[in-house]
Each structure stands twice: as C-alpha cells, then as structure tokens.
Enzyme design. Structure first.
Site, PDB file in Angstrom:
ATOM      1  N   HIS A  41     -12.584   6.405  16.909  1.00 63.21           N
ATOM      2  CA  HIS A  41     -11.621   5.833  15.998  1.00 63.21           C
ATOM      3  C   HIS A  41     -12.468   5.874  14.604  1.00 63.21           C
ATOM      4  CE1 HIS A  41      -9.079   2.611  14.220  1.00 63.21           C
ATOM      5  NE2 HIS A  41      -9.907   2.298  13.738  1.00 63.21           N
ATOM      6  N   GLY A  45      -9.574  -2.951   9.009  1.00 59.70           N
ATOM      7  CA  GLY A  45      -9.528  -4.466   9.341  1.00 59.70           C
ATOM      8  C   GLY A  45      -8.275  -4.968   9.665  1.00 59.70           C
ATOM      9  N   SER A  52      -6.594   3.337  10.351  1.00 61.03           N
ATOM     10  CA  SER A  52      -6.619   2.228  11.024  1.00 61.03           C
ATOM     11  C   SER A  52      -5.821   1.017  10.545  1.00 61.03           C
ATOM     12  CB  SER A  52      -8.218   1.678  11.314  1.00 61.03           C
ATOM     13  OG  SER A  52      -8.151   0.565  12.382  1.00 61.03           O
ATOM     14  N   TRP A  53      -6.371  -0.062   9.947  1.00 59.53           N
ATOM     15  CA  TRP A  53      -5.292  -1.031   9.506  1.00 59.53           C
ATOM     16  C   TRP A  53      -4.817  -0.361   8.144  1.00 59.53           C
ATOM     17  CZ3 TRP A  53      -2.084  -5.009   8.967  1.00 59.53           C
ATOM     18  CH2 TRP A  53      -1.755  -5.215   7.586  1.00 59.53           C
ATOM     19  N   ASP A  83      -9.892   7.365  21.104  1.00 56.82           N
ATOM     20  CA  ASP A  83      -9.761   6.110  20.312  1.00 56.82           C
ATOM     21  C   ASP A  83      -9.429   4.948  21.005  1.00 56.82           C
ATOM     22  OD1 ASP A  83      -9.080   4.102  18.369  1.00 56.82           O
ATOM     23  OD2 ASP A  83      -8.309   5.497  16.906  1.00 56.82           O
TER      24      ASP A  83
END
Length: 313
Positions: free
Chosen positions: A292, A41, A109-110, A264
């Site tokens: 991704h 996120g 990711s985050w 990605d």
C-alpha cells in the site's frame, strides 16, 4: 528516486469560519503547473517527503493538513470535520491561495477518496488526477481492514489490534474503538489509539517495516490519527455506499492515472479494479511486488513517472 528536499516559500492557515485553522504550504515554482497533494488517513497529515513527488522546477505544489491533523488546529477535533468540509476547504484553497481555474489533484489511500469526491463535485476545476492505493470508503472496504478480512492475513498483528477491546464488544470493532477514542478516559484513549495506529502501520507495507509501524503508533501521532480515521469510517466516509463509483461518469473526461499495489492489504486491488472499469480511459498501473505505501520502490517509480509525464503534456 524522490526529487531533492525543498522547503515552502509560503505558508499560512485557512480560517474555515467554523472552528478550524487549516495549515497550507506552497513549494516549487510559482509559475509552474499547479497541483494539490491530498494526504491519507484521514488524519495522517503531510510529510516533507510528499513535496518531493513533484519536479520543483515545473510544479507549483500545494500541500495542506486536513482538519484536525498535522499542523492544523485544533488538533484531533471531530467537530465540523467531514468529507464535505474537506472538499469545501480544497475549493477555497484553489480559489483563494492558488488562484487558478484548474488544478491537478494527487491523492493516495484516503487521499484518493478525497480526490474523487472533490473531482466529482468540481469536475471543471480538475486538470488531471493521479490516484494511488484506491479507497472509496465502501462498507465492504472498511469491514475488510477493521473487522474481518485482513485479520486472516495478519492474525498475529490482529491480536494486538483487538487487545484493548473486551471480547464481548469485538463483533463491532469500529464502535468499540469509537467509544474509547471519544471517551473521557485518557488511558483507554491512548491504548486504543496506539493499537489502531500499530495495526495500520504494520499493514501498509508489503514487507515488515518497524519504522513505519512505530510512526503510526507513536503517542504524538496516534491519537489524532485514530480519532479522525475512526470518526470518518463510523460514518462510511460521509458517503452513500457506492457513491463515488456511481458518480465516476462525471470525471471520465479528466486524464487519470491509477497506481495500485497487487498485495495492498489496506485497500485491496478490487477497489482499484472497480474504479478502473468505471473509468476505462484512465491509465491503470499495477505494481506486482508492492503493498500500500507510496514509498515502496515500484509504486514510487510509477508515481514519479506519472507526475513527470503530466507536466510535459
């Protein structure tokens, strides 16, 4: 390729004492190797499949929904919601719920951003790092996906993303979305959140995946996700630019695996490559036929191999 579905044997809420109740759950073997999973996120929350990245007979698995999202309360709250609040939450969960001195951190990711922030703050409490789809919240990375860059690859999707924003405001998309996502016009808020979520959901897989796009743009998910993500990116993740890369020397001793999709579009490979150069002893796994999403076959295979290997060493 994922491990069989499992259910938590224990759940609870961490009272942050500043307005949030953070949902957490424990799965797998209570005597196994402790691992904390950090979702993406920010604002995406955990899913049942995230439990299945780890061998449940060998891992003691903690998942938690970061402030304001998933099952945490209050939903979509931006108050007292920064990277450093989340780092503090992880540390309390390690101490008060897991009760261990060291823990493996897994983030994509985050989640990779947050994993780096936690590890650089508490390097003595991290046994290993497994990172996927590397994101360090640098201004160039945020600009690439939300202002100009990915728009050149997905001009058709970009038109849907910018539609809720008048042309006169499109020179600064983050600010334009922020005004709507934090405003009092509920119709505008939902339209902005849906556009934000759809843009992200369309961009995370190498090949189009309508199911993923629909999930990210669904009413029940999009508002919290878009509000929290935009809030963080408006503040550059609450970092100084290049902070995570500059402080990477603090974690060079931690065994680390970096998994990155070649194509990605959300978190382009340059970031993973920069981190790889800053952590030369880390294992760098490049998946040439992936974007991704962790669920793409090549990425998923590499992640399962990484978790399996870490528990054997």
């Amino acid at each position: 390729m994922l491990y069989p579905a499992i259910t938590p044997y224990r759940t609870g809420f961490l009272d942050t004492q500043d307005g949030h109740l953070v949902y957490w759950e424990l799965c797998g073997n209570p005597n196994g190797k402790p691992v904390i999973f950090l979702h993406g996120g920010p604002g995406a929350g955990c899913s049942d499949n995230h439990r299945r990245l780890f061998n449940p007979e060998k891992y003691h698995i903690m998942l938690f929904d970061q402030r304001g999202c998933g099952r945490s309360l209050p939903k979509a709250s931006l108050e007292n919601n920064t990277t450093w609040h989340l780092v503090s939450d992880i540390e309390r969960l390690r101490q008060e719920v897991l009760g261990v001195e060291k823990v493996m951190i897994f983030g994509g990711s985050w989640g990779s951003t947050l994993a780096l922030a936690y590890a650089e703050t508490h390097p003595n409490h991290v046994s290993e790092l497994i990172l996927r789809g590397i994101f360090m919240c640098r201004q160039e990375e945020i600009r690439w996906f939300y202002q100009e860059g990915a728009s050149f690859v997905y001009p058709d999707y970009w038109e849907d993303y910018v539609r809720p924003i008048p042309e006169a405001e499109r020179y600064d998309m983050l600010s334009a979305f922020h005004r709507r996502l934090t405003g009092n016009n509920e119709e505008e808020k939902l339209a902005a959140a849906t556009a934000w979520g759809l843009w992200e959901g369309r961009g995370i897989t190498l090949l189009p995946d309508p199911e993923t796009a629909n999930h990210f743009s669904a009413d029940g998910f999009a508002v919290a996700f878009a509000r929290i993500e935009n809030h963080y990116f408006m503040h550059n993740g609450f970092f100084e630019d290049e902070q995570l890369l500059r402080n990477a020397y603090k974690i060079r001793h931690i065994p680390t695996v970096i998994v990155q999709g070649r194509y990605d579009m959300c978190t382009p490979m340059k970031t993973a490559w920069d981190l790889h150069k800053a952590l030369p002893d880390a294992k760098f796994v490049l998946i040439n036929d992936a974007g991704h999403a962790y669920s793409e076959p090549g990425i998923l295979k590499a992640l399962i191999e990484a978790t399996d290997k870490a528990v054997e060493e």
